[in-house]
Design a protein around this motif. Sequence first.
Motif, PDB file in Angstrom:
ATOM      1  N   TYR A 168      53.046  45.783  37.791  1.00 30.71           N
ATOM      2  CA  TYR A 168      51.422  45.867  37.525  1.00 30.71           C
ATOM      3  C   TYR A 168      51.648  47.079  36.655  1.00 30.71           C
ATOM      4  N   TYR A 169      52.852  47.924  36.511  1.00 27.98           N
ATOM      5  CA  TYR A 169      52.217  48.989  35.398  1.00 27.98           C
ATOM      6  C   TYR A 169      53.524  48.827  34.357  1.00 27.98           C
ATOM      7  N   GLU A 170      52.977  49.367  33.542  1.00 28.08           N
ATOM      8  CA  GLU A 170      53.945  49.409  32.468  1.00 28.08           C
ATOM      9  C   GLU A 170      54.021  51.110  32.205  1.00 28.08           C
ATOM     10  N   ARG A 171      55.198  51.677  31.804  1.00 29.03           N
ATOM     11  CA  ARG A 171      55.721  52.799  31.539  1.00 29.03           C
ATOM     12  C   ARG A 171      55.208  53.072  30.025  1.00 29.03           C
ATOM     13  N   ILE A 172      54.245  54.270  29.401  1.00 30.67           N
ATOM     14  CA  ILE A 172      53.740  54.921  28.082  1.00 30.67           C
ATOM     15  C   ILE A 172      55.132  55.639  28.653  1.00 30.67           C
ATOM     16  N   ASP A 173      55.223  56.716  28.949  1.00 33.59           N
ATOM     17  CA  ASP A 173      56.246  57.590  28.604  1.00 33.59           C
ATOM     18  C   ASP A 173      56.811  58.104  30.427  1.00 33.59           C
ATOM     19  N   GLU A 174      57.683  59.534  29.991  1.00 36.11           N
ATOM     20  CA  GLU A 174      57.779  59.752  30.955  1.00 36.11           C
ATOM     21  C   GLU A 174      56.764  59.777  32.519  1.00 36.11           C
ATOM     22  N   HIS A 175      55.865  60.530  32.381  1.00 42.18           N
ATOM     23  CA  HIS A 175      54.487  61.082  33.735  1.00 42.18           C
ATOM     24  C   HIS A 175      53.721  59.676  33.003  1.00 42.18           C
ATOM     25  N   ARG A 176      53.333  58.746  32.171  1.00 42.71           N
ATOM     26  CA  ARG A 176      52.479  58.116  32.088  1.00 42.71           C
ATOM     27  C   ARG A 176      52.485  56.782  32.146  1.00 42.71           C
ATOM     28  N   GLY A 209      39.225  41.933  62.570  1.00 49.23           N
ATOM     29  CA  GLY A 209      39.538  43.482  63.224  1.00 49.23           C
ATOM     30  C   GLY A 209      41.114  43.471  62.975  1.00 49.23           C
ATOM     31  N   ARG A 210      41.394  42.970  63.661  1.00 42.90           N
ATOM     32  CA  ARG A 210      42.840  42.146  64.006  1.00 42.90           C
ATOM     33  C   ARG A 210      43.745  41.029  63.330  1.00 42.90           C
ATOM     34  N   THR A 211      44.834  41.825  62.743  1.00 44.69           N
ATOM     35  CA  THR A 211      45.980  40.535  61.931  1.00 44.69           C
ATOM     36  C   THR A 211      47.182  41.720  62.390  1.00 44.69           C
ATOM     37  N   THR A 212      48.378  40.287  61.943  1.00 47.39           N
ATOM     38  CA  THR A 212      49.644  40.610  62.380  1.00 47.39           C
ATOM     39  C   THR A 212      49.930  39.959  61.105  1.00 47.39           C
ATOM     40  N   ALA A 213      50.936  40.632  59.608  1.00 49.12           N
ATOM     41  CA  ALA A 213      50.992  39.380  58.702  1.00 49.12           C
ATOM     42  C   ALA A 213      51.919  40.428  58.027  1.00 49.12           C
ATOM     43  N   TRP A 214      52.742  39.354  57.236  1.00 47.78           N
ATOM     44  CA  TRP A 214      54.120  40.063  56.226  1.00 47.78           C
ATOM     45  C   TRP A 214      53.248  39.594  54.729  1.00 47.78           C
ATOM     46  N   VAL A 215      53.188  40.666  53.898  1.00 44.56           N
ATOM     47  CA  VAL A 215      53.247  40.737  52.805  1.00 44.56           C
ATOM     48  C   VAL A 215      54.238  40.931  52.176  1.00 44.56           C
ATOM     49  N   ALA A 216      54.473  39.922  50.950  1.00 42.70           N
ATOM     50  CA  ALA A 216      55.546  40.633  49.478  1.00 42.70           C
ATOM     51  C   ALA A 216      54.642  40.056  48.441  1.00 42.70           C
ATOM     52  N   THR A 217      55.661  40.667  47.230  1.00 43.06           N
ATOM     53  CA  THR A 217      54.531  40.180  45.547  1.00 43.06           C
ATOM     54  C   THR A 217      56.174  39.703  44.929  1.00 43.06           C
ATOM     55  N   PRO A 218      56.170  38.771  44.022  1.00 40.19           N
ATOM     56  CA  PRO A 218      57.756  38.527  42.863  1.00 40.19           C
ATOM     57  C   PRO A 218      57.411  39.429  42.133  1.00 40.19           C
ATOM     58  N   LEU A 219      56.318  40.321  41.691  1.00 38.91           N
ATOM     59  CA  LEU A 219      55.733  41.222  40.318  1.00 38.91           C
ATOM     60  C   LEU A 219      56.510  42.735  40.538  1.00 38.91           C
ATOM     61  N   GLU A 220      56.983  43.170  39.544  1.00 36.05           N
ATOM     62  CA  GLU A 220      57.684  44.493  39.253  1.00 36.05           C
ATOM     63  C   GLU A 220      56.697  44.962  39.289  1.00 36.05           C
ATOM     64  N   LEU A 221      56.486  46.176  40.209  1.00 30.51           N
ATOM     65  CA  LEU A 221      56.211  47.522  40.295  1.00 30.51           C
ATOM     66  C   LEU A 221      55.565  48.621  38.583  1.00 30.51           C
ATOM     67  N   VAL A 222      56.816  48.741  38.192  1.00 31.63           N
ATOM     68  CA  VAL A 222      57.070  48.855  37.053  1.00 31.63           C
ATOM     69  C   VAL A 222      58.028  47.796  35.663  1.00 31.63           C
ATOM     70  N   ALA A 223      57.100  47.873  34.789  1.00 31.51           N
ATOM     71  CA  ALA A 223      58.258  46.421  34.453  1.00 31.51           C
ATOM     72  C   ALA A 223      59.501  47.130  33.553  1.00 31.51           C
ATOM     73  N   GLY A 224      60.312  46.112  33.890  1.00 32.31           N
ATOM     74  CA  GLY A 224      61.379  46.428  33.468  1.00 32.31           C
ATOM     75  C   GLY A 224      62.066  47.601  34.293  1.00 32.31           C
ATOM     76  N   GLU A 225      62.193  47.819  35.427  1.00 31.11           N
ATOM     77  CA  GLU A 225      62.608  49.425  35.681  1.00 31.11           C
ATOM     78  C   GLU A 225      62.709  49.608  37.175  1.00 31.11           C
ATOM     79  N   PRO A 226      64.910  49.537  37.124  1.00 32.59           N
ATOM     80  CA  PRO A 226      64.556  49.742  38.965  1.00 32.59           C
ATOM     81  C   PRO A 226      63.629  50.167  39.533  1.00 32.59           C
ATOM     82  N   VAL A 227      63.161  49.902  40.976  1.00 33.27           N
ATOM     83  CA  VAL A 227      62.710  50.570  41.955  1.00 33.27           C
ATOM     84  C   VAL A 227      62.718  50.880  43.252  1.00 33.27           C
ATOM     85  N   GLY A 228      62.739  51.807  43.464  1.00 33.89           N
ATOM     86  CA  GLY A 228      63.577  51.766  44.950  1.00 33.89           C
ATOM     87  C   GLY A 228      63.412  51.175  46.138  1.00 33.89           C
TER      88      GLY A 228
END
Length: 260
Positions: free
Chosen positions: A6-14, A158-177
């Motif tokens: 979903y994201y790529e890191r540019i630098d420490e904050h961006r 107005g009423r649903t119970t569902a599971w959601v997952a994604t195969p994508l990384e949050l930040v490219a090449g970066e471990p996320v907790g």
Amino acid sequence: MNTGSYYERIDEHRFKPTPHAGGAWDPGELHFSPLGGLVAHALDRYRAARPDDGLALARISYDILGRLALDECEIRVETVRPGRTIELLEAVVLVADRPVVRARAWFLATLDTAAVAGGSGERLPDPETLAPWRMSDVWPGGYIASLDVRPVAPPQQGRTTAWVATPLELVAGEPVGPVASYLALVDTANGIAVRQPPTEWMFPNVDLTVHLHRRPEGRWTGLDTTVVFGPTGQGLTGTVLHDVHGPVGQAQQILTVRPL
């Protein structure tokens, strides 16, 4: 461009969003869900730069201050209230030097309370036993198209119970907790139980508040969601949050409801 995140890191904050972070009502906007996870990831990295204090995220509240353009963003974190057993952090997301999200997170001390734990409710059915649902039949946008959605029962108005997952990384090449990865899917709740067609009505949330009584585990985010529209343009999306072991907390989103 890395197409598996979903994201790529540019630098420490961006960070730069990919098309997978695209919103639903406007292709030039972000969907808030992965941005919410990115903010939690920034908080984790800020805390990881200090000695481990054993605190755990118990609440995070996001206020969405304006349009979330599908453009690079900057995240700044600071300590509002330091403490050895209770700490409050704040993160501000800027796009084009303008604050667009302000988040505050309470971290609380962890200790063994297993002997008195209880009251959270029943587990949801195993997501691996459920059939997928094409949420993109209801919503456009890169984020929604990236999801694996498994409803417990057919979605209702107005009423649903569902599971959601994604195969994508949050930040490219970066471990996320695990907590940041989990939170990156929570804002999906406002889209799984629509009360009116999003082609005829808008009902975006202007905030998201998540309370956790247990640290979520695994790749699935469970959303037991109810959406209410009031008579004067306000709505509320309320969700009991689950992982595969059972409930982990609750989420609330206030909505501004208006016809297109």
